[in-house]
Design an enzyme around this catalytic site. Structure first.
Site, PDB file in Angstrom:
ATOM      1  CG  HIS A 139      -0.399   0.323   2.529  1.00 49.71           C
ATOM      2  ND1 HIS A 139      -1.166   0.824   3.564  1.00 49.71           N
ATOM      3  CD2 HIS A 139       0.863   0.203   3.023  1.00 49.71           C
ATOM      4  CE1 HIS A 139      -0.407   1.000   4.623  1.00 49.71           C
ATOM      5  NE2 HIS A 139       0.827   0.637   4.337  1.00 49.71           N
ATOM      6  CB  CYS A 145       3.678   5.780   4.905  1.00 49.38           C
ATOM      7  SG  CYS A 145       4.205   4.989   6.428  1.00 49.38           S
ATOM      8  CG  HIS A 205       5.381   0.940   2.393  1.00 50.08           C
ATOM      9  ND1 HIS A 205       4.617   2.043   2.092  1.00 50.08           N
ATOM     10  CD2 HIS A 205       4.949   0.537   3.618  1.00 50.08           C
ATOM     11  CE1 HIS A 205       3.792   2.313   3.090  1.00 50.08           C
ATOM     12  NE2 HIS A 205       3.964   1.412   4.022  1.00 50.08           N
ATOM     13  CG  HIS A 262       3.174  -3.043   6.455  1.00 43.82           C
ATOM     14  ND1 HIS A 262       4.303  -2.689   7.149  1.00 43.82           N
ATOM     15  CD2 HIS A 262       2.647  -1.874   6.013  1.00 43.82           C
ATOM     16  CE1 HIS A 262       4.448  -1.365   7.139  1.00 43.82           C
ATOM     17  NE2 HIS A 262       3.458  -0.842   6.447  1.00 43.82           N
ATOM     18  CG  ASP A 273      -2.405 -13.362   1.223  1.00 41.06           C
ATOM     19  OD1 ASP A 273      -1.480 -12.675   1.704  1.00 41.06           O
ATOM     20  OD2 ASP A 273      -2.278 -14.566   0.941  1.00 41.06           O
ATOM     21  CG  HIS A 274       0.651 -12.580  -1.773  1.00 42.16           C
ATOM     22  ND1 HIS A 274       0.435 -13.171  -0.567  1.00 42.16           N
ATOM     23  CD2 HIS A 274       1.982 -12.769  -2.051  1.00 42.16           C
ATOM     24  CE1 HIS A 274       1.562 -13.719  -0.136  1.00 42.16           C
ATOM     25  NE2 HIS A 274       2.518 -13.480  -0.996  1.00 42.16           N
ATOM     26  CD  GLU A 315       0.844  -0.341   8.914  1.00 41.90           C
ATOM     27  OE1 GLU A 315       0.089   0.037   8.006  1.00 41.90           O
ATOM     28  OE2 GLU A 315       1.444   0.467   9.663  1.00 41.90           O
TER      29      GLU A 315
END
Lengths: 143, 143, 143, 143, 143, 143
Positions: free
Chosen positions: E16, E35, E41, E43, E81-82, E128
């Site tokens: 994100h 950010c 980037h 997490h 996810d992913h 996070e």
């Protein structure tokens, strides 16, 4: 707009002892056990600071974590990290540095600065070992 | 019969400082930084002791973890837990209590007792914080 | 004088994808699965850098952790943290940013600076999730 | 081309006891202690499987983690998860299910399938509690 | 019959950025810092979903964890996810994907399905990094 | 004087199954899945006991952790550790040992002893795996 709670962790390593000068060695040992060792012991502490609020419409943030982190680092980590909690810390002077007392005193230090940054301090969790921690809600009793 | 490695963890909480009396305050600060704080600081240490050997035909064990745990508790945890590593620990007397030095000195203490219990000490891992640890193989260089 | 291994952890958060432009979507999906998502995904990475050496007689250190931390932060965390590993990182340019490749390339970056600081790089461990990591010993095969 | 080690974790929860029918209750208690409880006890096990190899030029992988995960799930997790290690597991039949024995037997099961997937099994780490684990290198003695 | 709270964890890895198109680069950097990196980037996120209720007399369950896990996997893990939280996720479209906003939007998705499965959604905790997380109680303020 | 919450963790390893004798194999499998395995499975449990109160003026403690630890060890760990929760535990006799039921029954055991030690039991958190736990506040509904 709904209330969300956001939490930031910082860490510090410090020495302390639980010992009352006005008690005998025996009384200190009986109450505080090995924590009363005259020459100190120490811990890796973690502090988790929780701030409540509604999300800012522009940022999606309750509070900017950069601001929250800065407050904790300046007011908590800086005076406590690699220090002796009994000897080196003005805001703990004259107090027994139990985790309970530490949490109460830290609350007093960061409550207003967090307000000034637009948040509301909701909880401090102070972790002393993997087996024990305290939580403080400013005296409130949520449960 | 195949060699297996078995590891047991124990923990202790202690105070220390990294400070040389024969150096100036400035030199101590330059080299040891905040670890040189005159009034000590401290950590929650974890020690992981690894023993190698073949499995006993009767028990399926390389070493009985009860025996290994007892050795570590008596020889390491007992003298170090809730103590000052610079002042309170005979086997560290006159030494700088860095994690490296501690691992080397602990090896000397538990090597023979583990042999006597039928095992072979293979490695000591000493964890000081979530961000740093040392490993000692008795001086061997596996990698 | 006996060899000790000392390890320092640093962390960074980054986006990446595993995707070859010279392969079809189908081939990419077949090999890389959800890791090939065109719009990227990401991880919290931890890097554990292990340095070997004998303890300095003055300090009890294999390497000063302040120096080791500084090297990792400047050469690894700075270029990778909150970055896109495929797009933003000069030393990964043109490479598939698998954890294996990342570990090999990071080794090349920090090997000499660690030598210059008086240590010997022994191992890089790069953790991608709680379920997978790679270890690289500069090509050596300790086991 | 340089050797890299890659590790995948899987988990399973199982019951077992350490008890020899050919020993008296007293002997079992003396050797195995509370692990000999007639009605079983249990653990959350983690298994970490390490594969060594050089990186594939096309993928940057030592082994595709999807393949490695599939092997561990089918051959280890499926037969062990939510099972009784003494009663329900063909490949442990007639053996004392110590972590040492389990690691040795699991090696035999997954060594060839990992070869067939293009990797080389280098290590199995089997974690029984937060305080103990075993490591097995196929009988090799890296340290 | 007494109220009990039961919690299930699931995980997902995603990319994100925190960046407003209607702000300048400078403003984005000032507010969101690293950010706001244009190329994203990412997490490893953990989501902890807490359901409250009384225990079912037949099963001893507040809710069957199989049902709760299925709801989270289908409605949260599958779409996130992913993935890229800014680009790939319909229910986050047009929103800044801060952890606060994500927790609020996830609540809307799983509240009714959990009711349909016989439970009552009480809390979502979205982690996070190891240093920050948010908690959302549907807008309630327990403390 | 302000209320603080203090928490102590203890651990135990046990076997159990979720299975009703008055149900068919099929029904048990349908509801309890692999947890219904006839020959048991097991877990490493962690129990976190939270006590509320004001700090004692002499000690800075809400409750002495030595006392709290002793209560948990004698009343919870001793009867549950390395035991079968269905067969070996008087206070769970005739009950389905789900984590919910276990938390409720443990509350009954330690509530009064903690009062006798000068504290007030506020919460029990029982962790079964890294992916699930229950929390019990004596039936209260803080959120």
């Amino acid at each position: 707009m709904k209330t969300v709670y956001i939490t930031r962790r910082e860490t510090f390593n410090a020495a302390h002892k639980l010992y009352r000068e006005d008690w005998s060695e025996e009384k200190n040992w009986e109450v505080f056990g090995k924590c009363s060792n005259a020459n100190w012991h120490g811990h890796n502490f973690s502090i988790w600071v929780t701030v409540k609020g509604v999300t800012n419409e522009d940022t999606g943030f309750v509070i900017n974590l950069k601001d929250l982190s800065k407050i904790i680092k300046e007011l908590v980590v800086e005076p406590l990290d690699h220090k002796n909690l009994n000897l080196d810390v003005p805001f703990l002077h004259g107090l027994l540095p139990s985790t309970e007392i530490m949490a109460i005193e830290i609350w007093k230090l960061i409550d207003q600065p967090i307000k000034d940054a637009g948040g509301e301090l909701a909880k401090i969790k102070l972790v002393e070992t993997e087996n024990n921690f305290v939580e403080y809600y400013g005296g409130k009793e949520p449960f």
